[in-house]
Design a protein around this motif. Structure first.
Motif, PDB file in Angstrom:
ATOM      1  N   GLY A  13      -6.951  -5.424  -1.540  1.00 42.87           N
ATOM      2  CA  GLY A  13      -7.770  -5.080  -1.856  1.00 42.87           C
ATOM      3  C   GLY A  13      -8.129  -3.842  -1.755  1.00 42.87           C
ATOM      4  O   GLY A  13      -7.749  -3.338   0.153  1.00 42.87           O
ATOM      5  N   PRO A  14      -8.969  -2.065  -1.664  1.00 43.91           N
ATOM      6  CA  PRO A  14      -9.560  -1.536  -1.391  1.00 43.91           C
ATOM      7  C   PRO A  14     -10.471  -1.708   0.034  1.00 43.91           C
ATOM      8  O   PRO A  14     -10.284  -1.265   0.376  1.00 43.91           O
ATOM      9  CB  PRO A  14     -10.744  -0.969  -2.377  1.00 43.91           C
ATOM     10  N   GLU A  15     -11.399  -2.763  -0.602  1.00 47.64           N
ATOM     11  CA  GLU A  15     -12.110  -3.711   0.480  1.00 47.64           C
ATOM     12  C   GLU A  15     -11.167  -3.579   2.387  1.00 47.64           C
ATOM     13  O   GLU A  15     -12.119  -3.783   3.075  1.00 47.64           O
ATOM     14  CB  GLU A  15     -12.181  -4.860   0.678  1.00 47.64           C
ATOM     15  N   THR A  16     -10.148  -3.844   2.280  1.00 51.32           N
ATOM     16  CA  THR A  16      -9.290  -4.030   3.598  1.00 51.32           C
ATOM     17  C   THR A  16      -8.849  -2.551   4.165  1.00 51.32           C
ATOM     18  O   THR A  16      -8.587  -2.614   5.386  1.00 51.32           O
ATOM     19  CB  THR A  16      -7.799  -4.201   3.116  1.00 51.32           C
ATOM     20  N   LEU A  17      -9.985  -1.077   3.521  1.00 53.54           N
ATOM     21  CA  LEU A  17      -9.183  -0.079   4.165  1.00 53.54           C
ATOM     22  C   LEU A  17     -10.086   0.007   5.418  1.00 53.54           C
ATOM     23  O   LEU A  17     -11.738   0.007   5.161  1.00 53.54           O
ATOM     24  CB  LEU A  17      -9.849   1.055   3.062  1.00 53.54           C
ATOM     25  N   ALA A  44      -0.127   4.299  -7.335  1.00 51.03           N
ATOM     26  CA  ALA A  44       0.820   3.536  -5.710  1.00 51.03           C
ATOM     27  C   ALA A  44       0.179   3.449  -4.704  1.00 51.03           C
ATOM     28  O   ALA A  44       0.907   2.465  -3.636  1.00 51.03           O
ATOM     29  CB  ALA A  44       1.701   4.875  -5.414  1.00 51.03           C
ATOM     30  N   ASP A  45      -0.871   4.295  -4.067  1.00 47.22           N
ATOM     31  CA  ASP A  45      -1.302   3.774  -3.046  1.00 47.22           C
ATOM     32  C   ASP A  45      -2.436   2.536  -2.722  1.00 47.22           C
ATOM     33  O   ASP A  45      -2.429   1.530  -2.174  1.00 47.22           O
ATOM     34  CB  ASP A  45      -2.692   5.124  -2.667  1.00 47.22           C
ATOM     35  N   LEU A  46      -2.230   2.374  -4.259  1.00 47.85           N
ATOM     36  CA  LEU A  46      -3.477   0.615  -4.551  1.00 47.85           C
ATOM     37  C   LEU A  46      -2.166  -0.376  -3.993  1.00 47.85           C
ATOM     38  O   LEU A  46      -2.231  -1.359  -3.709  1.00 47.85           O
ATOM     39  CB  LEU A  46      -4.009   0.419  -5.767  1.00 47.85           C
ATOM     40  N   TYR A  53       4.437  -2.173  -3.164  1.00 41.58           N
ATOM     41  CA  TYR A  53       5.307  -0.941  -3.247  1.00 41.58           C
ATOM     42  C   TYR A  53       6.879  -1.424  -2.975  1.00 41.58           C
ATOM     43  O   TYR A  53       7.574  -2.567  -2.257  1.00 41.58           O
ATOM     44  CB  TYR A  53       4.762  -0.284  -2.324  1.00 41.58           C
ATOM     45  N   SER A  54       7.282  -0.686  -4.050  1.00 43.46           N
ATOM     46  CA  SER A  54       8.183  -0.403  -4.634  1.00 43.46           C
ATOM     47  C   SER A  54       9.633  -0.552  -2.497  1.00 43.46           C
ATOM     48  O   SER A  54      10.142  -1.581  -2.961  1.00 43.46           O
ATOM     49  CB  SER A  54       9.340   0.305  -5.640  1.00 43.46           C
ATOM     50  N   PRO A  63      -2.387   5.707   4.897  1.00 43.37           N
ATOM     51  CA  PRO A  63      -2.040   5.800   3.265  1.00 43.37           C
ATOM     52  C   PRO A  63      -1.992   6.977   3.138  1.00 43.37           C
ATOM     53  O   PRO A  63      -3.272   7.834   4.520  1.00 43.37           O
ATOM     54  CB  PRO A  63      -2.625   4.788   1.955  1.00 43.37           C
ATOM     55  N   GLY A  64      -1.675   7.783   2.335  1.00 43.00           N
ATOM     56  CA  GLY A  64      -1.563   8.710   2.170  1.00 43.00           C
ATOM     57  C   GLY A  64      -0.385   9.585   1.705  1.00 43.00           C
ATOM     58  O   GLY A  64       0.131  10.176   2.654  1.00 43.00           O
ATOM     59  N   SER A  65      -0.170  10.386   0.470  1.00 42.88           N
ATOM     60  CA  SER A  65       1.189  10.821   0.865  1.00 42.88           C
ATOM     61  C   SER A  65       1.036  12.322  -0.032  1.00 42.88           C
ATOM     62  O   SER A  65       1.679  13.198   0.924  1.00 42.88           O
ATOM     63  CB  SER A  65       2.126  10.040  -0.472  1.00 42.88           C
ATOM     64  N   GLU A  66       0.064  12.449  -0.321  1.00 44.16           N
ATOM     65  CA  GLU A  66      -0.587  13.906  -0.918  1.00 44.16           C
ATOM     66  C   GLU A  66      -1.377  15.199   0.549  1.00 44.16           C
ATOM     67  O   GLU A  66      -2.377  13.950   0.521  1.00 44.16           O
ATOM     68  CB  GLU A  66      -0.415  13.962  -2.113  1.00 44.16           C
TER      69      GLU A  66
END
Length: 322
Positions: A13-17, A44-46, A53-54, A63-66
């Motif tokens: 989850g977010p805690e892994t960042l 999608a980042d989640l 992810y697919s 992460p981060g695509s934008e």
């Protein structure tokens, strides 16, 4: 040279960042380094962070695509499906970089990438909207829905009907230009749509909810109408489709995924430049939301996952006060 970046070393989850120092990326053949000022946060980042992810994601990764930022004196925005955006510097393909016009904020530019391009392709490509046709936008207050309402008007829709779950969301949809707004609850949905459309079925229904919403959308269609399914927010799955019923009523259902659409000739730079120009001219209003510092990435994703955010969520990466 080192930079600050958000890194994922284990799925969860977010805690892994974790915010850490990494070597700065280098430009390569056909690749440019962007000094990132802000990055977009997406559902999608989640999925990437959770390892669901697919397409396969290898650890560790940023992460981060934008991203929006600067290359020399240019202010630019761009999309990278390889990630890397949650960092002070990111590498983008040269043909993925588009200049941001004056009058468009970082947050607005980010909202036009995945959400804006999705709305554009849904209407122009999948629905093949004809001027004068009626359009129903489900999840109308969301990132894609709020832009689809406005773009449908811009592209000549005869009537735009918003469907949303609360009165507050329906009010926002009306403020953005919807001619009418109805409750999105599947029970009674078709009747509400027809009533809002002068007693007629709809020509186009855009749906990101999936499940019963797709079936309800099909029921609400006029002859030769089409439902475009581009998500499964309810996690109900897409329902089985009776092809005989489609033929009897001359209606259609289609699916949509953004990534292949962007690979089409003129599928990325041209529509993105159009969206940016419409925003600069005040004809398009991207809904922007909470802003978080890079150090608060975990909180940003926690709030997103808990549905505590509205509008485009962004990480403020570099610059004064960031």
């Amino acid at each position: 040279m080192t930079i600050r970046a958000v890194r994922v070393t284990r799925f969860g989850g977010p805690e892994t960042l974790e915010v850490t120092e990494l070597d700065a990326p280098a430009a390569g053949d056909g690749r440019l380094v962007v000094d990132v000022t802000a990055a977009g946060v997406n559902f999608a980042d989640l999925s990437r962070i959770a390892g669901r992810y697919s397409s396969a994601v290898l650890l560790p990764f940023v992460p981060g695509s934008e991203v929006v930022g600067r290359i020399g004196g240019r202010r630019v925005v761009g999309l990278s499906f390889d990630g890397g955006g949650f960092a002070e510097k990111a590498v983008l393909d040269a043909d993925a970089v588009v200049d941001v016009p004056d009058g468009v904020t970082d947050e607005q530019a980010l909202a036009l990438l995945v959400q804006g391009l999705t709305a554009w392709h849904l209407l122009r490509g999948s629905a093949r909207l004809v001027p004068g046709e009626s359009v129903v936008v489900n999840a109308a207050a969301g990132g894609v829905g709020s832009l689809a309402i406005q773009l449908a008007r811009e592209f000549g829709a005869g009537r735009v009907i918003a469907a949303a779950s609360t009165s507050e969301k329906r009010r926002l949809a009306r403020e953005l230009g919807a001619d009418a707004a109805v409750d999105s609850e599947p029970a009674g949905y078709a009747e509400r749509v027809r009533q809002a459309n002068g007693g007629h079925g709809a020509d186009v229904v855009l749906d990101a909810n999936g499940g019963a919403a797709v079936s309800a959308g099909l029921e609400a269609l006029a002859p030769f109408g089409r439902v475009i399914s581009y998500g499964d927010a309810t996690h109900e799955g897409r329902p089985p489709i009776d092809l005989g019923l489609l033929a009897e009523r001359n209606v259609a259902v289609a699916g949509f995924w953004l990534r292949p659409a962007l690979a089409l000739p003129r599928g990325y730079r041209e529509p993105l430049a159009e969206l940016l120009e419409l925003t600069a001219r005040g004809r398009l209003r991207p809904i922007t939301g909470a802003q978080y510092r890079l150090a608060d990435a975990t909180q940003a994703f926690s709030d997103l996952a808990s549905r505590r955010t509205t509008g485009k969520v962004t990480l403020l990466v570099s610059g004064p006060g960031r």
